[in-house]
Write an enzyme that holds these catalytic residues in place. Sequence first.
Site, short mmCIF file in Angstrom:
data_model
loop_
_atom_site.label_atom_id
_atom_site.label_comp_id
_atom_site.label_asym_id
_atom_site.label_seq_id
_atom_site.Cartn_x
_atom_site.Cartn_y
_atom_site.Cartn_z
N ASP A 215 17.68 55.81 40.17
CA ASP A 215 19.01 55.23 40.00
C ASP A 215 19.17 54.64 38.59
OD1 ASP A 215 21.44 54.37 41.60
OD2 ASP A 215 20.82 52.41 40.87
N GLU A 263 -0.56 61.94 39.75
CA GLU A 263 -1.80 61.60 40.45
C GLU A 263 -1.87 62.33 41.79
OE1 GLU A 263 -1.70 57.36 40.99
OE2 GLU A 263 -1.83 56.98 38.83
C1 GLC Z 1 24.13 54.34 40.93
C2 GLC Z 1 24.42 54.61 42.39
C3 GLC Z 1 25.59 53.78 42.80
C4 GLC Z 1 25.26 52.31 42.60
C5 GLC Z 1 24.80 52.05 41.17
C6 GLC Z 1 24.13 50.72 41.06
O1 GLC Z 1 25.14 54.77 40.09
O2 GLC Z 1 24.62 55.98 42.58
O3 GLC Z 1 25.96 54.02 44.12
O4 GLC Z 1 26.38 51.54 42.87
O5 GLC Z 1 23.85 52.99 40.75
O6 GLC Z 1 22.89 50.75 41.67
#
Ligand code: GLC
Length: 553
Positions: A215, A263
Site C-alpha cells: 500500500d 529467503e
Molecule cells: C491505498 C488504499 C486505499 C487507502 C490508502 C491509505 O491507496 O488502496 O484504500 O485508503 O492507501 O492506506
Amino acid sequence: MSTPRTPASTPRTPDADWWRDAVVYQVYPRSFADADGDGLGDVEGITSRVPYLASLGVDAVWLSPFFPSPLADGGYDVADYRAVDPRLGTLDDFDAFLHAAHEHDLRVIVDIVPNHTSSAHPWFEAALAAAPGSPERARYVFRDGAGASGELPPSDWVSNFGGSAWTRVPDGQWYLHLFAPEQPDLDWSNPEVRSDFEETLRFWSDRGVDGFRVDVAHGLAKDLSTPYRPSNEHALPLDGSDPLYDRDEVHEIFEGWRRVLDEYDPPRAAVAEAWAPAPRRVLYARPTELGQAFNFDLLEAPFDAEVFRTIISRNTAAADESGASSTWVLSNHDVVRHATRYGLPEGTDTDAWLMTDGTEPALDRERGLRRARAATLLLLALPGSTYVYQGEELGLHEAPAIPHDELQDPKWDRTGHTVKGRDGCRVPIPWTPSGPSFGFGPVAPHLPQPEDFGASSVEAEDGDPGSTLTLYRAALAARARLQRGEELTWVDAETAPASASVVAFDRHDGWRCVMNFGTGPVPLPAGRVLLASGPLGDGELPGETTVWVAPVG
Ligand code: GLC
C-alpha cells in the site's frame, strides 16, 4: 546462502514465476461473504467461497486488509499487522483459508500497509504517552508547529482525504498523516520501523502466503528537512524531487524487502501500489525490488482506442526493458466501478455524479456494461498480469445512492460532506437473487445494497450464456490455454478492420484480439471466433465489442 524457509501451507504447483501472467482477484474482505451473521464479511466467509473463486479460473486471490483495525479507513488503518481482526476471524481461520486456496491451486496475496499505522497501534499509543523527542515518537513524524507558539501546522501539506496532513496532540506537537488523522505516518528512516516490517513479511510468508500488495509504496521515503517544500502529489515530477512521494531513497527499502522475500522457496511475489509517473513506476517493479507495480493508466483512461493503444505500447515496452511484468487494472476498491465509468458521458466528474446519488448526468447502464465487457476481454488478451476486483465478474455497477448517514469512507467527513468517497464500489456483493443481503449473509449488510443487485447475483448469472459471469469464466479458461510469453504484435490497417476506433493485436500462434471502440460495426476479422464480449453481427464486429479469433484449422 541460507536454506530457504519452508512455509506451513504451499500451493499444489510450485512455480516461482506464477505471478508474471497471473489473473489476480481482489477480495475486499468485509464485503465478500458474511459467515458469522454480523453483517460484516469474514475470513470463514471467504473460505466458503474458495470453490467459487476456483470456478472463475483466476490464479490468485488478493485480500485487502483483514487485520485488527478501528476501521477509520476501511481496514487500511492497521492496529496489529500480525493478527486477524476478531470481527473477521482468527489466525486459525486464516490458515484454513490459505490451505483451502492452495488446495484449489489459488495463490494468496495479502495487503501490507507500511506508510502508516492505525492511531490504535500500540506504537502510536506509546508515542502519545511519551515525551517530545522520545524514541517512541521517533517511529512516527512528530514535529513542533509553526507560528509564534507552535499553533500552526509545521507545513501546508494536505491529507489525501482533505484537510491538513498534520494533527496537533495535547502537548503541542504535531504529527504527520498523509491520510486520515487516525493513520499516523511512520518514519521509515528509523531502523526499528524497517526491521519490524521485515518481520511482518516473514510472519505471513512463514504461514505460506504467496505474495504481498504494498500500500502507498511510493510514500515511504520523505524529505522532512526544514524548510518544508510544497508537495504536489497529482503531478509528480520525474526527478524524484517531491518531498513526500516517489523519492529515490524509497527503492533501498524495497531492495531490503526483496532480500526477505527471496529467503523463501518459491520467492514471495509483491506488487507496489505506487501512483508515480509511468517511467518511474517501473522502478518499483525491478527484479531487485517488488517485481510488479500496479499500472493504473487504463483505469484512469477514457474509453478511446488511441489512448488504449498508446498506454498498452508504452507499458509493454517498459516491461520489456525492466524485466518486470505488466499489470492491467480497470477497477479496485478505490475507484468508481468501470461498468459505471464507461456508462457516463465522457469527462464526467464522478465525485460530483455521486453527490447527485447517481442521477445527473444519467448513467447508461447497458452501454457501460457493454463497454466494460469489451475492455475486460481486451485486458485478458494482454501479456502480463491482470487484476480483477470482486463483483466486476458480475458486471456490477457502482452503488451511488448510499444514505449519507451510512457512508463509511473518511473522505466524506474530511471534505465537509462534499465528496462521498469510495463506499459505492465496496458494497457487499450479491450471491443470490433475493434474501436480506442477496446471499452475502443472513442479516442486513454493513453497507446497503441497491435493490437491483439480485439480478446480478452469482446464482442469477451462473449458467446463463449471456451473463458477464459466463463471459469471465470463458475468457479465463481460454486465456489459461492460450496465454504464454510476452509477445504482442500490433495488427495494422491492412489486415485488421481499418478504423481509428479499432485496437487489434496478435499474440502468439495467430491468437488475435480485436476491439471496436466505435459505435458502428466494422468487418469481423478473419479466423475462427474463440470468444466475443457481446453478440456478433453477420460478418460484423458491432460497436463497443471485442472478439478473440484464431486461425482456421
Ligand atoms: C491505498 C488504499 C486505499 C487507502 C490508502 C491509505 O491507496 O488502496 O484504500 O485508503 O492507501 O492506506
